[in-house]
Scaffold this motif. Structure first.
Motif, PDB file in Angstrom:
ATOM      1  N   SER A 151       2.323   9.792   4.320  1.00 11.88           N
ATOM      2  CA  SER A 151       3.918   9.511   4.849  1.00 11.88           C
ATOM      3  C   SER A 151       5.489  10.310   4.063  1.00 11.88           C
ATOM      4  N   ALA A 193       6.786   3.752   5.580  1.00 10.52           N
ATOM      5  CA  ALA A 193       5.746   4.870   5.098  1.00 10.52           C
ATOM      6  C   ALA A 193       4.774   4.453   4.177  1.00 10.52           C
ATOM      7  N   THR A 194       5.406   2.912   3.534  1.00  8.36           N
ATOM      8  CA  THR A 194       4.199   2.864   2.987  1.00  8.36           C
ATOM      9  C   THR A 194       3.052   2.444   3.232  1.00  8.36           C
ATOM     10  N   ALA A 240       1.022   5.299   5.263  1.00  9.71           N
ATOM     11  CA  ALA A 240       0.068   5.602   4.899  1.00  9.71           C
ATOM     12  C   ALA A 240      -1.171   5.041   3.813  1.00  9.71           C
ATOM     13  N   ASN A 255      -0.603   4.402  -1.342  1.00  8.54           N
ATOM     14  CA  ASN A 255      -0.102   4.958  -2.162  1.00  8.54           C
ATOM     15  C   ASN A 255       0.500   6.173  -2.961  1.00  8.54           C
ATOM     16  N   VAL A 300       2.294   8.340  -0.032  1.00  6.11           N
ATOM     17  CA  VAL A 300       3.374   8.415   0.361  1.00  6.11           C
ATOM     18  C   VAL A 300       4.802   9.029  -0.150  1.00  6.11           C
TER      19      VAL A 300
END
Length: 944
Positions: free
Chosen positions: A567, A695-696, A699, A702, A705
């Protein structure tokens, strides 16, 4: 009429074509109705059909048929209304898909006009490949028809040289007229997608000589016909026959081919009469179109007499929405590659091409070869270098990159790139070598005219090589014998040539070694590299995709090859979609022949609807095959389960999917449940969003991201210069430019839109005051100008996002945001200092839930960092690491904040040139160094 009655239909149709009120003036109509009545009585279908054919030939009509319900009815109608190819149109309205497909017949194309809330569609079917007047605009339609068209317009005080890339240098005409006509000419000449139906075999742009001379006119007309396929022998042969020979060859072009000719800068009626007598004394059977550009209305009307619909005013063309849309569509060059092999030696600008190569030609995994070639060229002694390898490994692309860099930095005085003719011909080779040495279009035409007069190109090339430090690339050398001839002719005394370098590109190792006298240290082999790593040809596109984005480009490129979900997030306008789109389309181009790879780009619908999302996803999978996409659209209208079809793609193919504009975690959960409930080991999915939390959530972890941030000050200024042009006039106003860049907040979308408007004034001979005026207006009223000036309408979506973002902010966060306008955009702010200020002003307080004012302030600070309103910055003490204790206010957000209505704002600021009517309310007063100290403005402030 239900049931359908063919005879009654014919009677009604004739009544429409020949109303009774016209019968006295049109006895033919009355006679036709009489014959039709007799044919109906006798049930003579062949006579009825023949009579209707006469009607179709006599009348150009638009007929709307509503409620056609059976195949039998349509076949009867079609028999009586044959296609007369005179521009008539029939519009059929039906609820039956089968009838719609039958009316157009294959191949057909389908366009969705409207989607209703119940999942039903209103669609238009038309014959594939047909071009309608409304599709291409009136100007293009008249060009397509052939004949003479005039463009007239005036722009007082502007009559100097204008450079137009990548074609001819346009002398002494109106920038507005030339700009719009030239763009259309280039789109047609380049066979751009939006101009598919406007096709010509030959093209020529002629700047009318002043004073007018028909012989000079003819030479330029002939040479520009040759611009894409320069044939030295043919030009020399035609030139040897004198002026009459050139005229006869031009007449042959015009009478045996569909030609598009632009006559630019015609001043007098008598000049047109001489042109017309010379070339069009006899009628031509071909579809040749002549566009006359003039600033004299009488000349324009004289060229197209009795055809007022073929005389176009430049202001009308500038406001033509269809024309503007087609040109903009062509300028959205996200998939069109530079076609160097298709550019003739007379029709391109070397420096413009070089800039594109330097900006957009990816080095890929060729850094080692580039480094080696660069080191060889650093040798101050003149030398020959051979680059060899199998066909298709990227030899020419590699050399072009170096060639372009050196051309721009001025290290050599002469540059020429020559594609070796096959079979080899020394005169043809020498003329191509000479022409590519010429720096401008005018110089190229002058050199080509010299060929027509019998000039010796070999001598001219030797003089250039002897007097200048040159770089020459000889591309496509096939034999040792050819090199021996070239070397003996041009490079026999290379050691005396002032540090010149010759690069040979060949597929044959033996030829490569022979060219460098078997010196292994001057050989460079270019090998095949693994799939996905080949050097890609540059894409012609806006520099916004690349400037300052090297690291992000590499990261996204890697993610598109890794299975799973990644993401990207960042504020609106920061260039997320543009950056991904570039790499995504490059991957599509690389893998176009791999049938197991499928691609789909989905713009998330708002409000989110899973059914609509799945429809877009499915159609996206067919984006490389228009016919398959249309078939899929028909399937959707017939009730196909789009979710199941998408799941089939994800399970059966290696899919790359971009989901652009996702707004909530709930929407992602719906997508995941529908399409990713069964794990796929090969698909790659990239989610683009403005929210870090979204976004987090999407995905896999992390590490996948990625935050796309604004450009730093250096890259922002570089991007501006790339688009606006780095002219002397602009350089003298660089202080104002830097001031504007600080207000843009590093957002490429804002920078590029402003730069595009500046470039129109910076790159044409407008008075210097015009440039100063627009820069001054933007400096003094930055946000007001961008929000209200129609020239900046491209930013409307960005401002809509800004407004919705601020509306959604919590009541506790809003005061903290508006307080940030106390600080200038370049001010470094200590986090602790900002928190103490918020607490002191009462914006961050203890809460009943147990949180202290300081803890709540930390949360507010984190929210502002996440939204990019404030940005953490690097400091020398942090060893180039981001310091979470030092930040700056984003310049664009700051300008937006201070431009909000008085009731929303907390701060008023005195800076620059303030007017007495400016906003004068708020809890905090700030006085900037830039304020002009106007006493009247200061006294107008109400301090109560």
């Amino acid at each position: 009429m239900h049931p359908f009655d063919p005879d009654e239909f014919l009677k009604n149709l004739l009544a429409l074509f020949y109303p009774p009120s016209f019968s006295n003036h049109q006895s033919g109509g009355a006679e036709l109705r009489k014959k039709m009545r007799a044919a109906v009585t006798e049930e003579d279908d062949s006579t009825k059909a023949e009579l209707m054919r006469q009607v179709s030939d006599d009348r150009r009509y638009l007929l709307v048929l509503e409620g056609v319900s059976t195949v039998v009815d349509w076949e009867a109608i079609r028999m009586y209304l044959p296609d007369s190819n005179n521009g008539s149109r029939i519009v059929v309205s039906t609820e039956h898909l089968r009838i719609a497909l039958l009316c157009t017949r294959e191949p057909y194309q389908v366009s969705q006009l409207r989607r209703f809330s119940d999942g039903q569609f209103l669609c238009a079917f038309s014959k594939k490949g047909s071009v309608h007047r409304s599709d291409i605009g009136e100007f293009n339609w008249q060009i397509k028809r052939g004949g003479v068209i005039s463009v007239v317009g005036t722009r007082p005080g502007v009559r100097s040289m204008v450079g137009v890339r990548p074609g001819p240098i346009v002398v002494g005409l109106l920038p507005a007229a030339i700009s719009i006509v030239f763009q259309v000419y280039e789109c047609i000449r380049g066979k751009r997608k939006g101009f598919d139906g406007v096709v010509f075999e030959e093209h020529s742009w002629v700047d009318v000589p002043r004073p007018f001379d028909i012989n000079k006119f003819v030479v330029v007309l002939f040479l520009n016909f040759q611009s894409r396929d320069f044939q030295a022998k043919e030009i020399a042969e035609v030139g040897s026959k004198g002026d009459q020979g050139v005229i006869e060859r031009c007449c042959k072009y015009l009478h045996e081919n569909d030609c598009l000719v632009v006559i630019n800068g015609l001043e007098a009626q008598k000049d047109w009469d001489e042109i017309k007598t010379t070339f069009f004394s006899k009628p031509t059977k071909c579809n040749t179109s002549i566009i006359v550009v003039t600033d004299d209305e009488t000349v324009a009307k004289h060229c197209a007499p009795d055809q007022q619909n073929r005389v176009f005013d430049i202001k009308a063309l500038e406001q033509d929405e269809v024309l503007d849309r087609l040109i903009k569509k062509d300028n959205e060059i996200t998939s069109r590659r530079l076609e160097y092999s298709g550019r003739g030696p007379l029709s391109y600008d070397k420096k413009s091409e070089a800039r594109y190569w330097c900006l957009f030609g990816s080095d890929g995994t060729r850094r080692k070869e580039l480094s080696t070639l660069t080191e060889l060229l650093l040798n101050p002694n003149p030398s020959v270098i051979s680059v060899w390898g199998h066909s298709g490994v990227g030899k020419s692309t590699l050399v072009r990159k170096i060639f372009s860099r050196l051309l721009l930095d001025g290290r050599y005085q002469g540059f020429s790139w020559v594609d070796v003719p096959h079979p080899f011909d020394l005169p043809d080779f020498s003329w191509h070598l000479l022409l590519d040495f010429q720096p401008t279009h005018e110089a190229k035409v002058a050199a080509a005219a010299g060929l027509m007069k019998g000039q010796d190109p070999i001598q001219a090339c030797c003089e250039i090589l002897h007097e200048n430090k040159c770089m020459v690339v000889i591309d496509g050398l096939q034999s040792k014998q050819d090199w021996d001839i070239i070397k003996k002719t041009f490079f026999a005394e290379l050691h005396t040539r002032l540090g010149s370098h010759i690069i040979i590109i060949t597929n044959e190792k033996s030829v490569a070694k022979h060219s460098v006298d078997d010196k292994e240290d001057q050989l460079l082999r270019v090998k095949h590299i693994r799939d996905g790593d080949s050097i890609r040809l540059p894409l012609v596109k806006d520099p916004v995709f690349f400037v300052g984005r090297v690291e992000e480009h590499s990261v996204i490129n890697e993610e598109l090859w890794r299975p799973g979900v990644s993401s990207l997030w960042g504020i609106a306008g920061v260039g997320k979609s543009a950056l991904v789109r570039d790499i995504y389309e490059d991957h599509m181009a690389r893998c176009s022949r791999e049938t197991q790879r499928k691609y789909s780009w989905v713009d998330v619908p708002h409000p989110f609807r899973l059914m609509e999302f799945s429809r877009r996803l499915l159609l996206g999978f067919y984006s490389k095959d228009l016919h398959a996409q249309e078939t899929a659209a028909v399937g959707i209208m017939e009730g196909q389960d789009t979710t199941q079809a998408c799941c089939h793609f994800l399970q059966q193919y290696v899919c790359t999917i971009v989901i652009d504009g996702l707004r909530s975690t709930h929407d992602w959960d719906s997508i995941k449940a529908a399409f990713l409930s069964e794990p796929t080991q090969t698909s790659r999915i990239i989610v683009i969003t403005t929210e870090e939390t979204v976004a987090t959530h999407c995905a896999l972890d992390n590490r996948r991201v990625h935050n796309i941030k604004g450009l730093d000050a250096k890259d922002a200024l570089r991007l501006f210069k790339e688009i606006a042009g780095d002219s002397r006039r602009l350089a003298s106003k660089m202080d104002r430019v830097k001031f504007i860049m600080a207000k843009c907040g590093g957002l490429p979308q804002v920078i590029s839109v402003i730069a595009q408007k500046i470039s129109k004034i910076n790159n044409v001979p407008y008075p210097e005051t015009a440039l100063a005026t627009i820069l001054g207006d933007i400096c003094d009223n930055f946000m007001g100008k961008l929000e209200t000036d129609p020239r900046f309408n491209e930013l409307k979506n960005l401002f809509s996002w800004m407004q919705s973002y601020f509306d959604a902010c919590s009541d506790s966060l809003k005061p903290c945001i508006f307080y940030l306008s106390v600080f200038s955009a370049d001010k470094r702010i200590r986090r602790r200092r900002l928190l103490r200020r918020w607490i002191a002003e009462g914006y961050s307080r203890d809460t009943s839930g147990g949180g202290t004012a300081e803890e709540n302030g930390e949360k507010l600070f984190a929210d502002l960092v996440e939204s990019s309103i404030i940005q953490l910055i690097q400091t020398p003490s942090s060893n180039d690491e981001v310091d979470d204790d030092v930040c700056q206010v984003n310049g664009f957000f700051r300008e937006y904040i201070i431009s909000r209505p008085m009731e929303d704002n907390l701060v008023f600021s005195l800076e620059g040139c303030c007017s007495i009517n400016s906003q004068r309310a708020g809890q905090h007063l700030t006085i900037r160094n830039s304020w002009d100290g106007d006493e009247i403005v200061f006294k107008s402030i109400d301090f109560t």
